[in-house]
Design a protein around this motif. Structure first.
Motif, mmCIF file in Angstrom:
data_model
loop_
_atom_site.group_PDB
_atom_site.id
_atom_site.type_symbol
_atom_site.label_atom_id
_atom_site.label_comp_id
_atom_site.label_asym_id
_atom_site.label_seq_id
_atom_site.Cartn_x
_atom_site.Cartn_y
_atom_site.Cartn_z
ATOM 1 N N ASN A 102 8.964 -6.203 -4.542
ATOM 2 C CA ASN A 102 7.685 -6.305 -5.029
ATOM 3 C C ASN A 102 7.280 -6.842 -6.207
ATOM 4 O O ASN A 102 8.297 -7.411 -6.748
ATOM 5 C CB ASN A 102 7.051 -4.581 -5.043
ATOM 6 C CG ASN A 102 7.843 -3.993 -6.116
ATOM 7 O OD1 ASN A 102 8.238 -4.210 -6.980
ATOM 8 N ND2 ASN A 102 8.438 -2.539 -5.770
ATOM 9 N N GLU A 104 -2.598 -7.399 -5.230
ATOM 10 C CA GLU A 104 -1.378 -6.557 -5.100
ATOM 11 C C GLU A 104 -0.055 -6.639 -5.955
ATOM 12 O O GLU A 104 0.889 -6.090 -5.687
ATOM 13 C CB GLU A 104 -0.704 -7.138 -3.476
ATOM 14 C CG GLU A 104 -1.632 -6.883 -2.491
ATOM 15 C CD GLU A 104 -0.985 -7.788 -1.359
ATOM 16 O OE1 GLU A 104 0.027 -7.659 -0.926
ATOM 17 O OE2 GLU A 104 -1.991 -8.191 -0.446
ATOM 18 N N TRP A 137 7.042 -11.249 -2.117
ATOM 19 C CA TRP A 137 6.293 -12.192 -2.975
ATOM 20 C C TRP A 137 7.138 -13.548 -2.802
ATOM 21 O O TRP A 137 8.115 -13.520 -2.896
ATOM 22 C CB TRP A 137 6.250 -11.864 -4.259
ATOM 23 C CG TRP A 137 5.375 -10.808 -4.535
ATOM 24 C CD1 TRP A 137 5.094 -9.492 -4.306
ATOM 25 C CD2 TRP A 137 3.961 -11.246 -5.323
ATOM 26 N NE1 TRP A 137 3.908 -9.109 -4.617
ATOM 27 C CE2 TRP A 137 3.084 -9.987 -5.346
ATOM 28 C CE3 TRP A 137 3.411 -12.046 -5.997
ATOM 29 C CZ2 TRP A 137 1.811 -9.945 -5.947
ATOM 30 C CZ3 TRP A 137 2.208 -12.192 -6.571
ATOM 31 C CH2 TRP A 137 1.511 -11.008 -6.356
ATOM 32 N N HIS A 196 -1.124 -12.284 6.717
ATOM 33 C CA HIS A 196 -1.762 -11.856 5.634
ATOM 34 C C HIS A 196 -3.150 -12.670 5.510
ATOM 35 O O HIS A 196 -2.955 -13.845 5.328
ATOM 36 C CB HIS A 196 -0.549 -12.162 4.702
ATOM 37 C CG HIS A 196 -0.717 -11.429 3.305
ATOM 38 N ND1 HIS A 196 -1.676 -11.978 2.151
ATOM 39 C CD2 HIS A 196 -0.383 -10.315 2.505
ATOM 40 C CE1 HIS A 196 -1.749 -11.219 1.341
ATOM 41 N NE2 HIS A 196 -0.889 -10.094 1.233
ATOM 42 N N ASP A 201 1.061 -2.955 -6.195
ATOM 43 C CA ASP A 201 1.581 -2.363 -4.956
ATOM 44 C C ASP A 201 3.056 -2.167 -5.020
ATOM 45 O O ASP A 201 3.865 -3.365 -5.191
ATOM 46 C CB ASP A 201 1.351 -3.193 -3.703
ATOM 47 C CG ASP A 201 1.835 -2.769 -2.662
ATOM 48 O OD1 ASP A 201 2.541 -1.644 -2.526
ATOM 49 O OD2 ASP A 201 1.597 -3.309 -1.368
ATOM 50 N N PRO A 209 1.395 -12.781 -2.893
ATOM 51 C CA PRO A 209 1.727 -11.928 -2.193
ATOM 52 C C PRO A 209 1.892 -12.838 -0.666
ATOM 53 O O PRO A 209 0.856 -13.409 -0.371
ATOM 54 C CB PRO A 209 0.854 -10.876 -2.323
ATOM 55 C CG PRO A 209 -0.525 -11.593 -2.635
ATOM 56 C CD PRO A 209 -0.095 -12.910 -3.320
#
Length: 188
Positions: free
Chosen positions: A143, A162, A27, A114, A165, A22
């Motif tokens: 995602n 993640e 991604w 991040h 998510d 992520p």
């Protein structure tokens, strides 16, 4: 846990592997940006033309001058004040795999905001390749749920963060920035 995933991903990358991870955008598939064999694995997995360069991620902007010959002063302001993740394409790429440098000598660089990316890059002490987790010509996954099985099976490690998510993320804004400070948007 974040620290464990950073350690696992770091080991795979140091061993020349590629990871699915992520980012602050979508991604990505990544590897050590100085390892040409690993970079070529990503091109093969994505079935991507090697003339189409991929971007690199840094953890902090003061490392820009390690990978670009002349960083215009405005680059730091653009990164600091950008509302969305910003990739800067700059000439004079250096100290990375030649497979990542475009024909015109440029490279796209984003300072990742991040936690996972920042910690991994800090521990790796090198830039991280970042390219969308899709086969060339297919839409970029918004995602983890949209990443194809082919990509998931083709990497050496899938970061376990993640994945649930399902919010839709967007790719970064891309701006070409010349050494004299002139710039143009390539993707908004």
């Amino acid at each position: 846990m974040l620290k464990d995933e950073v350690a696992k991903a770091l080991k795979v990358i140091q061993d020349g592997g590629i990871i699915l991870y992520p980012t602050d955008t979508i991604w990505g598939i990544g590897c050590d940006a100085t390892n040409t064999e690993a970079v070529k694995k990503i091109y093969a997995l994505k079935q991507r033309d090697e003339a189409k360069s991929m971007i690199i991620l840094l953890d902090v902007d003061n490392k820009l001058q390690s990978y670009v010959s002349e960083v215009p002063d405005i680059a730091y302001d653009l990164i600091e004040f950008a509302e969305n993740p910003l990739t800067l394409v700059m000439p004079g790429a250096k100290n990375i795999s030649p497979a990542l440098i475009a024909e015109d000598g440029s490279v796209g660089i984003r300072v990742a905001k991040h936690d996972f990316c920042q910690q991994l890059i800090q521990r790796l002490r090198k830039p991280l390749v970042s390219t969308s987790a899709n086969t060339s010509g297919q839409p970029s996954p918004k995602n983890f749920g949209q990443v194809s099985a082919e990509i998931i099976e083709g990497v050496d490690y899938v970061v376990d963060l993640e994945q649930h998510d399902m919010g839709e993320k967007r790719p970064s804004t891309i701006m070409r920035l010349e050494a004299d400070g002139r710039f143009e948007f390539l993707r908004r």
